[in-house]
Design a protein around this motif. Structure first.
Motif, PDB file in Angstrom:
ATOM      1  N   THR A 139      79.613 -52.161  -0.709  1.00 36.58           N
ATOM      2  CA  THR A 139      78.342 -51.503  -0.351  1.00 36.58           C
ATOM      3  C   THR A 139      78.312 -50.044  -0.822  1.00 36.58           C
ATOM      4  N   ARG A 140      77.154 -49.582  -1.169  1.00 34.45           N
ATOM      5  CA  ARG A 140      77.038 -48.228  -1.713  1.00 34.45           C
ATOM      6  C   ARG A 140      76.088 -47.374  -0.886  1.00 34.45           C
ATOM      7  N   PHE A 141      75.907 -47.739   0.376  1.00 35.62           N
ATOM      8  CA  PHE A 141      74.975 -46.986   1.222  1.00 35.62           C
ATOM      9  C   PHE A 141      75.647 -45.774   1.862  1.00 35.62           C
ATOM     10  N   ILE A 142      74.896 -44.675   1.927  1.00 43.04           N
ATOM     11  CA  ILE A 142      75.380 -43.468   2.608  1.00 43.04           C
ATOM     12  C   ILE A 142      74.454 -43.184   3.793  1.00 43.04           C
ATOM     13  N   ASN A 143      75.052 -43.084   4.964  1.00 41.23           N
ATOM     14  CA  ASN A 143      74.288 -42.776   6.180  1.00 41.23           C
ATOM     15  C   ASN A 143      74.643 -41.339   6.580  1.00 41.23           C
ATOM     16  N   ILE A 144      73.708 -40.429   6.390  1.00 39.89           N
ATOM     17  CA  ILE A 144      74.018 -39.002   6.544  1.00 39.89           C
ATOM     18  C   ILE A 144      74.077 -38.561   8.012  1.00 39.89           C
ATOM     19  N   HIS A 145      73.509 -39.379   8.890  1.00 36.60           N
ATOM     20  CA  HIS A 145      73.487 -38.982  10.302  1.00 36.60           C
ATOM     21  C   HIS A 145      73.321 -40.201  11.207  1.00 36.60           C
TER      22      HIS A 145
END
Ligand SMILES: [Zn+2]
Length: 225
Positions: free
Chosen positions: A2-8
């Protein structure tokens, strides 16, 4: 991968993020693995037992950890408590973030003008990311013109929210995505954003990754899709 970034986010394992910044309460010690943020939220200040000096001493201790990659949430909220006191505590955190070289994750409710004024006053070198952004195209332009990044979350799932219409007019160099307290996976937020931007999901992932890499050098490289 997976390449998702969750910033918060406020919870671990919110879907399938390969990078996520988990917002912790100051009373929680920093875990060994993962990326975290710690800050004094404006709502904390109205608590009857709020002790500023003690909170700052814990905050400094938390921020000294290398995997605490941001100071946040910190900011201003006109709907809650003593605004003057919020300003004071927020400014103190701005100075701390600068000294410790940590980007800030901001909570702002009806306070964009004050946030911009403080950015002009302190001229911080560290980036600021206003999280939970749900404003108009014009609001976004104003914040971005002062170098403030925007993080957008579950509002993208609701056609009646301002950001739903505004997203495609906003400079993508300044956008991050998040789940915050919503019980949804970060992939759902990405899919909604990609649809509104009429953009390929992979291209959006690449864009957000490069935004992330410009602000944080975590040594992570983008995995192949
Ligand atoms: Zn939050």
């Amino acid at each position: 991968m997976t390449r998702f970034i969750n910033i918060h986010t406020h919870s671990t394992g919110s879907g399938s993020a390969f990078i996520e910044i988990i917002n912790m309460g100051l009373e929680q010690p920093c875990p060994e693995h993962g990326l975290y943020s710690y800050g004094i939220h404006p709502w904390e200040i109205e608590k009857i037992d709020f002790q500023e000096e003690m909170m700052f001493s814990i905050l400094k201790e938390r921020l000294a950890m290398p995997n605490v990659v941001a100071l946040g949430e910190a900011g201003l909220d006109k709907f809650h408590g003593d605004f003057e006191r919020q300003m004071k505590v927020f400014e103190r955190q701005i100075v701390l973030a600068e000294n410790l070289k940590k980007p800030m994750i901001l909570h702002a409710a009806r306070s964009n003008n004050e946030i911009i004024a403080l950015r002009k006053k302190h001229r911080p070198k560290q980036p600021w990311i206003l999280h939970g952004f749900n404003g108009t195209e014009q609001d976004a332009r104003q914040l971005i013109s002062h170098g403030i990044y925007l993080s957008v979350g579950e509002s993208l799932l609701h056609p009646d929210r301002k950001i739903y219409k505004a997203l495609r007019f906003i400079d993508l160099d300044y956008i991050f995505l998040e789940t915050d307290v919503a019980e949804i996976g970060i992939e759902t937020v990405y899919e909604a954003a990609a649809k509104l931007l009429e953009m390929d999901l992979t291209a959006l992932q690449t864009k957000i990754f490069s935004n992330f890499a410009a602000l944080w050098n975590t040594g992570k490289t983008e995995p192949a899709s």
